[in-house]
Motif scaffolding. Sequence first.
Motif, mmCIF file in Angstrom:
data_model
loop_
_atom_site.group_PDB
_atom_site.id
_atom_site.type_symbol
_atom_site.label_atom_id
_atom_site.label_comp_id
_atom_site.label_asym_id
_atom_site.label_seq_id
_atom_site.Cartn_x
_atom_site.Cartn_y
_atom_site.Cartn_z
ATOM 1 N N ASP A 33 0.849 -1.189 0.000
ATOM 2 C CA ASP A 33 0.000 0.000 0.000
ATOM 3 C C ASP A 33 0.887 1.242 0.000
ATOM 4 O O ASP A 33 1.598 1.519 0.964
ATOM 5 C CB ASP A 33 -0.895 -0.028 1.241
ATOM 6 N N GLU B 189 -0.380 -7.866 6.865
ATOM 7 C CA GLU B 189 -1.591 -7.059 6.997
ATOM 8 C C GLU B 189 -1.246 -5.576 7.029
ATOM 9 O O GLU B 189 -1.934 -4.741 6.421
ATOM 10 C CB GLU B 189 -2.322 -7.460 8.281
ATOM 11 N N GLY C 79 0.048 -4.393 3.531
ATOM 12 C CA GLY C 79 -0.931 -4.573 2.466
ATOM 13 C C GLY C 79 -0.567 -5.646 1.469
ATOM 14 O O GLY C 79 -0.973 -5.570 0.298
ATOM 15 N N THR D 275 -0.959 -9.291 -0.018
ATOM 16 C CA THR D 275 -2.059 -10.255 -0.058
ATOM 17 C C THR D 275 -1.550 -11.662 0.229
ATOM 18 O O THR D 275 -0.543 -12.102 -0.337
ATOM 19 C CB THR D 275 -2.734 -10.238 -1.438
ATOM 20 N N LEU E 156 -1.859 -15.369 -0.445
ATOM 21 C CA LEU E 156 -2.400 -16.167 -1.552
ATOM 22 C C LEU E 156 -2.781 -17.577 -1.139
ATOM 23 O O LEU E 156 -3.589 -18.222 -1.816
ATOM 24 C CB LEU E 156 -1.370 -16.233 -2.696
ATOM 25 N N VAL F 163 2.612 -15.560 -0.083
ATOM 26 C CA VAL F 163 2.103 -14.197 -0.217
ATOM 27 C C VAL F 163 2.498 -13.635 -1.576
ATOM 28 O O VAL F 163 3.393 -14.134 -2.255
ATOM 29 C CB VAL F 163 2.651 -13.274 0.897
ATOM 30 N N ARG F 164 1.807 -12.585 -1.935
ATOM 31 C CA ARG F 164 2.106 -11.886 -3.177
ATOM 32 C C ARG F 164 3.472 -11.214 -3.081
ATOM 33 O O ARG F 164 3.920 -10.839 -2.003
ATOM 34 C CB ARG F 164 1.015 -10.841 -3.432
#
Length: 907
Positions: free
Chosen positions: A556, A641, A644, A646, A648, A703-704
């Motif tokens: 983010d 978290e 930001g 994601t 998966l 995770v991404r």
Amino acid sequence: MRRTRKLFVRLFGLFEKNRRERDLAEEIESHLQLHIADNIRAGMSPGAARREALLKLGGVERTKDEYRDQRSIPTLESLLQDLRYAARMLRRSPGFTAVAVLSLALGIGANATIFSVINSLMLRALPVRNPEQLVTIGDNDGQTRTNYFKGYGQYQKFRQLTQVFSSVAAVGNVDRSNVAINGTGGGMDTAQVRVALVSGNYFSMLGVQPLIGRTLTPDDDRVPGGHPVAMIGYGYWERRFALSSGVIGRTLTLNGTTYTIVGVTPRGFLGDWVGRPTDLWLPIMMQAQVMPEGRVGVRIVGRLKPGVIIQQAQAAAEVVHQRDLREFWPNPTPERMQYMARLHVALAPAGAGFSPQRDSYGASLTILMAVVGVVLLIACANVTNLLLARSAARQREMAVRRAIGAGHLRLLQQLFTESVLLALMGGALGLLFSVWATNALSAAVGSGPVLLGSRSPSPWISLDLHPDWRVLSFTAGLCLLTGILFGLAPAFRSAGTSLSPALIGRGAVSGSAGGRFRLGRVLVVSQVALSLVLLIVAGLFVRTLHNLKSADLGVDRQHLLLIWAAPGQAGHRGPELAAFWRTLRDRLASLPGVLSASESSIGLLTGIDGGGPSEMLRVEGRPPKPGLLMWQAVIAPRFFETVGVTLLGGRDLNERDNEAGAPQVAVINETMARFFFGGENPIGKHFGSGRDIGTPVEIVGVVRDAKHGAPGTIRGMWYVPYRPDSGLGTMCVVVRAAGPAAGMAARVRQELRAMDASLPVLKIDTVDEQLDTVLVQERLTASLAGMFGGLAAILACLGLYGVMSYTTARRTNEIGIRMALGSTRLEVLHLVLMESLLMIVIGTAIGISAALGATRLISTKLFGITATDPITIAAAALLMIAVGALAGFLPAQRASRVDPIAALRYE
């Protein structure tokens, strides 16, 4: 000896010119009178006797010239005359002189600026004794970059190679942010202080003598923590002590330990890490006090014995290196044995200093040097066009000088003197421009991202860009070369002026203007082509920068605040350090407007483009697989978290994973999952790494991808939980705000001070601010390439404007006849404008062809765009055509307003 005396007499004669001329005139007159007297005695009349005497003598002025050639230094004397005459001619044409000097100043100044950086980073030797004998000892695995950061134990082993090294020293570099100066005018240093931990023989090995006081000695480096003494750099002495002579004996405090200042280094010595000037030198035995959070990796620098070559030293060091590997891994696995077989010692010349930035900046500097070289060529073409136009107005002058006896070589000497004087004036102004530009460059590259980990070389750079003899010699040589280059064609054209037409006033009009100024058109076409190449290159770099800034970072951007803190520097360690991180995280997360907070051992966007080889990981049931660089990050709960990222598949790391004795688990990113497992589900699989290659780590989540290093690269990542025994004294705390992150900075800083006023906070910035810092090199390259490309386009258009103005003025009579015969203003405008557009179109076509080949050389520096990107090429071509058409439109419009009656009387 006789030749030296004769030369001295001739040089001294230059300062007695008036007396010598009088003596010469009297001597020639006496010879003439003797010949006249002889002729009168032979029966001639006085007039005939004088004529015959003059014929026999060969002419008074010619005889004087021959005498001067024998008794003086004709080249030097005539050069002084030519310089005075050239200065008068340039002073009589202030407009021409100003435009030419400014054009050359921009071209020469740009070259001097980039060369100053190259000189400081790559060419300048360390100001030490016999720098050519210095080498740096590292190792290389044959695939990734050479590692020059070793352990102190390895230094102790290499220093025993006395058969090839006369001395071996160790140096470790760290940044500290809690140095306090004691006494009057002291206080906490607000900036990070660059510290070098060195072995006691460091200064004696380099041959560096103190400016005042003494250097560190082996006696300061015997007992761990036993000798808290410091040597400071000249820059730090100037910045913090105002060059006070009483600095010796003063004290400063670092991490609670007080150090006594014993010496100051010379002004020119900034340390052996080029681009990272050192402020403080401390004994390496003070490492535990300086770095309570862990050990620093040291670089090993050796001085070869006289007569020993680097290959001999490398062979001797290889024996020690292989023995050290066997001691470090006594029972290696087959995979480890394969890795050890590739690992060899690497010795590199260190006379120019150590600089990892040299590799990263080298390619960009080479590109920029080529760019500014092209700018200088365009400036030379521009001045050549100005001189060609000016030479037409000087045809009568040249003809008169030839008529009174000046030869071609004498005229060429005069014209080349004017060109070189013009270049020297441009070079002097360019050197002033270079000094300003280098200061701006220093400020632009003098900062960088915070790096977590002592073994990571920082991408930021700080150079001493003051001009030295190399820069001055380069600039002087460039002035001489450009003076000859742009003066060549005008000089030969002016010196070859026909006498009769010029003397009767028709030399300026004979022949067509097109045939007379064909060379000027060729130069304009060349300028357009070269300018277009630079515009395309600049466009590619600008678009690369845009792509990097707009790249998907996987986090983010808008709501994250990055806090780089180092409680380890303040003495927090062990369980207290783990509790400190937990308290810090909880207090920041409880602030109004903060959604969550977490920390990471590597942070985000460090700018480092490295990693470990993927074959060092052993995935359960699979052979080692090379081809990917890997990073490990230690993270606190809720890190994904907070930033930001994601999830998966699988689960996130939680508080239970942080407890001592909990099973070894990790979350991997999608690049690592795809590389090792393809389409399989990696959840529940195990792998090992590093020295604990036999310890299984279970994959619990995927995770991404997120960008932890450079925004243009993706690495395989695995994330492990932070545990009380991790011992990480420096980490990046990420705060996720409900609104814009920048608005939280002041409140976060206030909370940090309230929690611990002595907490070293290295940096607080947003993701976009961190991205700007990381992309400093790309921003600098794009900015400079864009500036030079725009400058080249302006110079090309000025050249086009000058050529068209000149040819249009030469065709005034023709245009008047056309208009008298019925041509309209629009037709005249079209006629002249089409001539301009033809040169622009031809230059654009040539420039596109050249750019298709030239841009391939920079393809490795591009991101998200190809070297032959059609949009960039088309945009640059249209811009060049538009600006060029405007430059051609002004002379065309002036031609269309010619009064036919006045034009017919033009001659």
